[in-house]
Design a protein around this motif. Sequence first.
Motif, PDB file in Angstrom:
ATOM      1  N   LEU A  40       0.900  -1.618   0.126  1.00 41.00           N
ATOM      2  CA  LEU A  40       0.373  -0.298  -0.067  1.00 41.00           C
ATOM      3  C   LEU A  40       1.142   1.381  -0.143  1.00 41.00           C
ATOM      4  CD1 LEU A  40      -2.785   1.607   0.533  1.00 41.00           C
ATOM      5  CD2 LEU A  40      -2.607   1.482   2.807  1.00 41.00           C
ATOM      6  N   ALA A  41       1.726   1.579   1.018  1.00 36.79           N
ATOM      7  CA  ALA A  41       2.468   2.410   1.317  1.00 36.79           C
ATOM      8  C   ALA A  41       3.773   2.912  -0.658  1.00 36.79           C
ATOM      9  CB  ALA A  41       3.961   1.873   2.325  1.00 36.79           C
ATOM     10  N   ALA A  42       3.676   1.458  -0.720  1.00 34.94           N
ATOM     11  CA  ALA A  42       4.643   1.363  -2.500  1.00 34.94           C
ATOM     12  C   ALA A  42       3.251   2.223  -3.676  1.00 34.94           C
ATOM     13  CB  ALA A  42       4.903  -0.167  -2.999  1.00 34.94           C
ATOM     14  N   LEU A  43       2.013   1.515  -3.977  1.00 37.61           N
ATOM     15  CA  LEU A  43       0.999   2.490  -4.198  1.00 37.61           C
ATOM     16  C   LEU A  43       0.870   4.315  -4.162  1.00 37.61           C
ATOM     17  CD1 LEU A  43      -1.210  -0.384  -3.788  1.00 37.61           C
ATOM     18  CD2 LEU A  43       0.146  -0.328  -5.589  1.00 37.61           C
ATOM     19  N   ALA A  44       0.904   4.129  -2.633  1.00 36.75           N
ATOM     20  CA  ALA A  44       1.177   5.774  -2.614  1.00 36.75           C
ATOM     21  C   ALA A  44       2.522   5.964  -2.709  1.00 36.75           C
ATOM     22  CB  ALA A  44       0.685   5.757  -1.021  1.00 36.75           C
ATOM     23  N   ALA A 217      -5.267   8.249 -10.023  1.00 38.19           N
ATOM     24  CA  ALA A 217      -6.481   9.380 -11.096  1.00 38.19           C
ATOM     25  C   ALA A 217      -7.484   9.354 -10.062  1.00 38.19           C
ATOM     26  CB  ALA A 217      -6.531   9.524 -12.371  1.00 38.19           C
ATOM     27  N   ALA A 218      -7.354   8.211  -9.154  1.00 34.57           N
ATOM     28  CA  ALA A 218      -8.767   7.491  -8.971  1.00 34.57           C
ATOM     29  C   ALA A 218      -8.664   8.195  -6.667  1.00 34.57           C
ATOM     30  CB  ALA A 218      -8.940   6.168  -8.523  1.00 34.57           C
ATOM     31  N   ALA A 219      -7.523   7.894  -6.393  1.00 36.33           N
ATOM     32  CA  ALA A 219      -7.445   8.717  -5.304  1.00 36.33           C
ATOM     33  C   ALA A 219      -7.241  10.133  -5.176  1.00 36.33           C
ATOM     34  CB  ALA A 219      -6.018   8.437  -4.809  1.00 36.33           C
ATOM     35  N   ALA A 220      -6.791  10.894  -6.346  1.00 34.01           N
ATOM     36  CA  ALA A 220      -7.402  12.178  -6.577  1.00 34.01           C
ATOM     37  C   ALA A 220      -8.790  12.564  -6.668  1.00 34.01           C
ATOM     38  CB  ALA A 220      -6.297  12.977  -7.968  1.00 34.01           C
ATOM     39  N   ALA A 221      -9.358  12.103  -6.346  1.00 30.48           N
ATOM     40  CA  ALA A 221     -10.543  11.439  -6.524  1.00 30.48           C
ATOM     41  C   ALA A 221     -11.585  11.608  -5.185  1.00 30.48           C
ATOM     42  CB  ALA A 221     -11.722  11.419  -7.654  1.00 30.48           C
ATOM     43  N   VAL A 222     -11.299  11.014  -4.591  1.00 30.35           N
ATOM     44  CA  VAL A 222     -11.643  11.021  -3.204  1.00 30.35           C
ATOM     45  C   VAL A 222     -11.636  11.514  -2.250  1.00 30.35           C
ATOM     46  CG1 VAL A 222     -10.990   8.736  -1.138  1.00 30.35           C
ATOM     47  CG2 VAL A 222     -10.692   8.235  -3.226  1.00 30.35           C
ATOM     48  N   LEU A 257      -2.374   8.674   1.797  1.00 26.44           N
ATOM     49  CA  LEU A 257      -2.237   7.144   2.057  1.00 26.44           C
ATOM     50  C   LEU A 257      -3.876   6.217   1.994  1.00 26.44           C
ATOM     51  CD1 LEU A 257      -0.555   4.795   2.035  1.00 26.44           C
ATOM     52  CD2 LEU A 257      -0.795   5.277   4.792  1.00 26.44           C
ATOM     53  N   LEU A 258      -4.831   7.116   2.937  1.00 27.50           N
ATOM     54  CA  LEU A 258      -6.321   7.375   3.724  1.00 27.50           C
ATOM     55  C   LEU A 258      -6.541   7.351   1.470  1.00 27.50           C
ATOM     56  CD1 LEU A 258      -6.413   9.000   6.932  1.00 27.50           C
ATOM     57  CD2 LEU A 258      -5.453   6.600   6.266  1.00 27.50           C
ATOM     58  N   LYS A 259      -6.223   8.504   1.036  1.00 32.02           N
ATOM     59  CA  LYS A 259      -6.884   8.161  -0.322  1.00 32.02           C
ATOM     60  C   LYS A 259      -6.660   7.208  -0.997  1.00 32.02           C
ATOM     61  CE  LYS A 259      -7.713  12.971   0.553  1.00 32.02           C
ATOM     62  NZ  LYS A 259      -7.881  14.269  -0.552  1.00 32.02           N
ATOM     63  N   VAL A 260      -5.589   6.338  -1.554  1.00 34.01           N
ATOM     64  CA  VAL A 260      -5.476   5.445  -2.118  1.00 34.01           C
ATOM     65  C   VAL A 260      -5.878   4.257  -1.007  1.00 34.01           C
ATOM     66  CG1 VAL A 260      -3.358   3.905  -3.085  1.00 34.01           C
ATOM     67  CG2 VAL A 260      -2.681   6.042  -2.952  1.00 34.01           C
ATOM     68  N   ALA A 261      -5.871   3.957  -0.773  1.00 36.32           N
ATOM     69  CA  ALA A 261      -6.513   2.610   0.236  1.00 36.32           C
ATOM     70  C   ALA A 261      -7.615   2.817  -0.175  1.00 36.32           C
ATOM     71  CB  ALA A 261      -5.828   2.871   1.699  1.00 36.32           C
ATOM     72  N   ALA A 271     -13.311   6.379   4.633  1.00 30.92           N
ATOM     73  CA  ALA A 271     -13.939   5.845   5.679  1.00 30.92           C
ATOM     74  C   ALA A 271     -13.187   5.748   6.892  1.00 30.92           C
ATOM     75  CB  ALA A 271     -14.267   4.308   5.213  1.00 30.92           C
ATOM     76  N   VAL A 272     -14.137   6.157   8.132  1.00 33.62           N
ATOM     77  CA  VAL A 272     -13.427   6.107   9.857  1.00 33.62           C
ATOM     78  C   VAL A 272     -12.497   4.844   9.284  1.00 33.62           C
ATOM     79  CG1 VAL A 272     -15.275   7.456  10.288  1.00 33.62           C
ATOM     80  CG2 VAL A 272     -15.064   5.129  10.817  1.00 33.62           C
ATOM     81  N   TRP A 273     -12.378   3.542   9.059  1.00 27.68           N
ATOM     82  CA  TRP A 273     -11.590   2.806   9.584  1.00 27.68           C
ATOM     83  C   TRP A 273     -11.216   2.551   8.806  1.00 27.68           C
ATOM     84  CZ3 TRP A 273     -13.865   0.854  13.413  1.00 27.68           C
ATOM     85  CH2 TRP A 273     -15.180   0.778  13.829  1.00 27.68           C
ATOM     86  N   ASP A 274     -10.699   3.162   7.583  1.00 30.09           N
ATOM     87  CA  ASP A 274      -9.945   2.918   6.734  1.00 30.09           C
ATOM     88  C   ASP A 274      -8.027   3.599   8.050  1.00 30.09           C
ATOM     89  OD1 ASP A 274      -9.888   2.697   4.216  1.00 30.09           O
ATOM     90  OD2 ASP A 274     -10.630   4.815   4.090  1.00 30.09           O
ATOM     91  N   LEU A 275      -9.078   4.521   9.174  1.00 27.16           N
ATOM     92  CA  LEU A 275      -8.263   5.076   9.925  1.00 27.16           C
ATOM     93  C   LEU A 275      -7.300   3.830  10.882  1.00 27.16           C
ATOM     94  CD1 LEU A 275      -9.867   8.118  11.569  1.00 27.16           C
ATOM     95  CD2 LEU A 275      -8.545   8.121   9.969  1.00 27.16           C
ATOM     96  N   TRP A 276      -7.389   3.104  10.761  1.00 25.11           N
ATOM     97  CA  TRP A 276      -6.681   2.200  11.336  1.00 25.11           C
ATOM     98  C   TRP A 276      -5.161   2.062  11.137  1.00 25.11           C
ATOM     99  CZ3 TRP A 276      -3.651  -2.506   9.924  1.00 25.11           C
ATOM    100  CH2 TRP A 276      -3.607  -2.937   8.535  1.00 25.11           C
ATOM    101  N   LEU A 277      -4.489   2.703   9.768  1.00 22.28           N
ATOM    102  CA  LEU A 277      -3.599   2.635   9.246  1.00 22.28           C
ATOM    103  C   LEU A 277      -3.120   3.246  10.578  1.00 22.28           C
ATOM    104  CD1 LEU A 277      -4.066   2.878   5.549  1.00 22.28           C
ATOM    105  CD2 LEU A 277      -3.451   0.600   6.982  1.00 22.28           C
ATOM    106  N   LEU A 278      -3.161   4.056  10.981  1.00 20.62           N
ATOM    107  CA  LEU A 278      -2.395   5.687  11.664  1.00 20.62           C
ATOM    108  C   LEU A 278      -1.470   4.852  12.834  1.00 20.62           C
ATOM    109  CD1 LEU A 278      -5.176   8.121  12.344  1.00 20.62           C
ATOM    110  CD2 LEU A 278      -3.455   7.929  10.483  1.00 20.62           C
ATOM    111  N   PRO A 279      -1.503   3.595  13.155  1.00 17.86           N
ATOM    112  CA  PRO A 279      -0.793   3.585  14.156  1.00 17.86           C
ATOM    113  C   PRO A 279       1.154   3.640  13.466  1.00 17.86           C
ATOM    114  CG  PRO A 279      -2.160   2.933  14.928  1.00 17.86           C
ATOM    115  CD  PRO A 279      -2.300   3.199  13.341  1.00 17.86           C
ATOM    116  N   TRP A 280       0.615   2.859  12.418  1.00 14.16           N
ATOM    117  CA  TRP A 280       2.212   2.309  11.453  1.00 14.16           C
ATOM    118  C   TRP A 280       2.566   3.827  10.830  1.00 14.16           C
ATOM    119  CZ3 TRP A 280       2.236  -2.020  13.587  1.00 14.16           C
ATOM    120  CH2 TRP A 280       0.545  -2.419  14.276  1.00 14.16           C
TER     121      TRP A 280
END
Length: 467
Positions: A40-44, A217-222, A257-261, A271-280
């Motif tokens: 995911l980090a690489a995709l972002a 492009a899709a992430a930029a529209a999120v 990163l959240l938008k890419v996810a 989504a609020v549940w995307d925030l599970w990524l924050l600790p890392w």
Amino acid sequence: MNAPPPANLQRELRQRLAALPGHLEAGLVERGRVVRLALLAALAGEHTLLVGPPGTAKSELARRLHLAFAGASYFERLLTRFTVPEELFGPLSISALEQDRYERITTGFLPQATIAFIDEVFKANSAILNALLTLLNEREFDNGAGRERCPLVSVIGATNEVPADEVAEAFFDRFLMRLPVGPVSGPGFLGLLALDHAPPPGGARPLDEADLAALQAAAAAVRLPAQVAALLAELRALLAGEQAYVSDRRWVKVAWLLKVAAASEGRDSVAVWDLWLLPWCVAPGLERQADITAWLTARLGLEPGMAPPLLTRVVEAFEAQAALEQQAEDLDYDEDGRLRFSADLAASVNDAKGASQVARISYRRQRRYGEIHIHARVRQVDELVDRIAGYAEAIAASRAELAAYTAQAIWMDREFAAPADANLAATSQAIEALRVRALAAREAFLALPRREVDPGTVPEPVTVARA
């Protein structure tokens, strides 16, 4: 003008993205989270730092990551305090020196790599680390008098520990993902021994430049909803209060990163549940990551007013008010305005010396209340009960959202989803118990003794003391 992409491209790309993590982690034991988050980090377009002891498959993870990208060039190097720039950036060009130019031949070295693995990243001297800062952040390399653009997608760094000095801290901040990698667990160890050889991942079509462009492009529209932004601000304030500094640059990268996810899973909103990524992303080490994970587990899916401790104080305030009004007494006057003494007098009693003594005469009675007073109290409790019912509905909706999110999620760690759902369930049970207590307080107000003539007074609302 380029033709628009086919209508099924987005769905097909999502399906391939969903399949990639499983192929990359094939043959590895207990490395699913690290594989997914590094991908995911690489995709972002971000970098990942793996922190852990030797022999925990850190280099293997990096080698596999580069297989996710079509035509990717891979570079790997172990750094020591004796490492020289030529080992990373390429040798000096003799022909350029003959023309009085100081340039390097970067072909096959880090400036021309797509995915790179740098082991023991903090062992290098400060000159190399400083040179890496620009390359990691701007994807540019100072080569002689000019800068050359680098095709770098992501760097995987590895270290046993992070030193505490200014240069290392700046370099450390370039890695958005900080992932602890430890030895496998006891049950995992048995699975590790059962492996003859970790097979190379295969069967998944790698991502090409068009795929990455479509995802970007899709992430930029999120969209980043206000609720998510508020939670990010809440966590930022919490960390600031604990003197845990997180740079503004890092918060911007976290939002991307959240938008890419979200985009990779076909959503147009974070989504609020995307925030599970924050600790890392915002915590430097395992201990602080665990603290933030615990905070998110207890916080996500709940509004501030839903917290059982807050609701408990509200319910306790009504219970205390009901008990106070039940136990309150008034002077008892007759129709002529004179004190009315109790007719039920106790018999005379003897003291220790045998002398007769008359019991005290009562001239008080239980306080009585008008219908307006009682109805006002009941209405206040009804408002509280309705609010609790609304919270219960909201929690049920949050649990349904979490279940739906988890079912289609590519990145979500099930080890986070299960405790988060359990917290929502426990909160739901706790506020249901508070609803029952509130209804009992309502019955207590309804049972207050009535006055024959209603004075028409409306009581002050029940207030809750601040915690």
